[in-house]
Design a protein around this motif. Sequence first.
Motif, PDB file in Angstrom:
ATOM      1  N   HIS A  23      -5.502   7.319   5.871  1.00  0.00           N
ATOM      2  CA  HIS A  23      -6.403   7.866   5.076  1.00  0.00           C
ATOM      3  C   HIS A  23      -7.030   6.206   4.497  1.00  0.00           C
ATOM      4  O   HIS A  23      -6.014   5.429   4.541  1.00  0.00           O
ATOM      5  N   ASP A  24      -8.233   5.594   4.151  1.00  0.00           N
ATOM      6  CA  ASP A  24      -8.842   4.792   3.666  1.00  0.00           C
ATOM      7  C   ASP A  24      -8.257   3.874   2.890  1.00  0.00           C
ATOM      8  O   ASP A  24      -8.067   3.106   2.278  1.00  0.00           O
ATOM      9  N   TYR A  25      -8.469   4.887   1.461  1.00  0.00           N
ATOM     10  CA  TYR A  25      -7.838   5.148   0.662  1.00  0.00           C
ATOM     11  C   TYR A  25      -6.141   4.611   0.608  1.00  0.00           C
ATOM     12  O   TYR A  25      -5.337   4.131  -0.218  1.00  0.00           O
ATOM     13  N   CYS A 444     -14.367   8.562   3.359  1.00  0.00           N
ATOM     14  CA  CYS A 444     -13.143   8.230   4.139  1.00  0.00           C
ATOM     15  C   CYS A 444     -13.486   8.213   5.811  1.00  0.00           C
ATOM     16  O   CYS A 444     -14.038   9.406   5.948  1.00  0.00           O
TER      17      CYS A 444
END
Length: 470
Positions: A23-25, A444
């Motif tokens: 995930h981007d986060y 995302c």
Amino acid sequence: DNPTGRALARRLLKPRIPYTDVHDYQLEALCKMMDGIDVLATIKTGAGKSAYFYMFIMLLHAFLEDQSLQEVLKRPVPQNPCMVVIYPTNGLEVEQEATFRSYGLRALAINQDTLQDARSRGEDLWNASSNGVSLLLLGPEQLTSKGFEKLLQTKQFKDRVVGLGIDEVHLLDTWGSGFRIAFKQIGHVRARLPTRVVEICVTATAVQGDPLDRICRFAGLKAGQYHRIHRSNARSELRLLFRPLKHGLGGWEFPDLHWVVEEGRNILIFVQTIAIQFRLVAYLFRQLSGSRNANLERIRMYNSMGYSEYNKKTRDLLRNPEHQGVICVATSCLLVGISLPGIRDVIFAGNPSNADDLMQGGGRADRLGLFGDGRIIVYYSEKAMKQARDLVDTPISTRRTLKSKSHTHQADPLDITMARLLLADCKTAEQNSIYDNPSEDAPCLCGSCVGQTPSSQTPPICACSGCTPE
């Protein structure tokens, strides 16, 4: 932490992780950590907080395997790197140890139970952790132990420790000020580790204002010197229901909860004391004996004093989404962290003392979104409603004094966050206000999420009991 670095980190991690993409986060935090920057991540339950720990080690291993990549790093990576991760409960430690090992990582959980088991086998876990272990998982009580002190003085260990993880960091402000005094030791650990160690703190519940400031102070996170990831902790797929408690919890009869016996769903019921737990389990046994499905194995008791084998079997029963009908009555040791995908409903028999416990415990429901009809049900007393009204009407300075004077080790006083939820017309909107949830999370764009609609903190039609009565 730049577009090129994130692309490289994603490419290195994708073949190592147990699912489609990062995930981007998660990638955001990992790249900050690789640059030596501490991170505080607040994301909802079930969104992959534990991945920050094992992905960091996986990423370090990837760089070690390809020496040509070392030049892109700001800091050298030691051989056989290790991360120390602090967990709030023994059960969560053991669960995570098994999970990390299934990913091919050498993880070791050290707590009172595992130390005793190892001694019976003639093994020394502290000695084993000095070399070869990539993820050392500890409970807060171990931070003041002679074994941990000796480990910190071992050059072999000090040369390779690179990270400190604190799971459920919000407990520094709640459990750390109450019956789990050992949590306060977490704030001192960082000072005893080498300066190169980077810290990652994760939680789903960090109340804005003074509570967040105290968390950062306990964890050693200094303003302007750490990176914050703040996403909404709302789980709109779960229905949040508040029901009046028509009968007290002081006796041996619990008619408010009679319905759970015939429900045919995996249900987790939280109670505040072991005494209530024992009486409720006895009541459910009596009700079940006359039901059409009288398998007494369905009724389970879970607390930190239970046999580890029994607690493990309970977790295994609740882990299987296809095995329904289990009713588990638990104390706070199941409130946080543990992922048991078979749980469909979470019930609080008596309202929790604060919003953190409600959101954390409620977050055990429908962890993988397999059911689509998960519920968080809070049974509250009229006494609690009166306390909530009094607390909301009390000036802040007096409120703090009253809370300090009323605190005991047996029961926590009602917190202002729980008071606000009890009195709120829309429970979801009040949750968003308490945690300062963003109206929409940044989308995302990883391979798992691309094309999905970003989650909103408030669904078009709110299903909480305040907006949509039962």
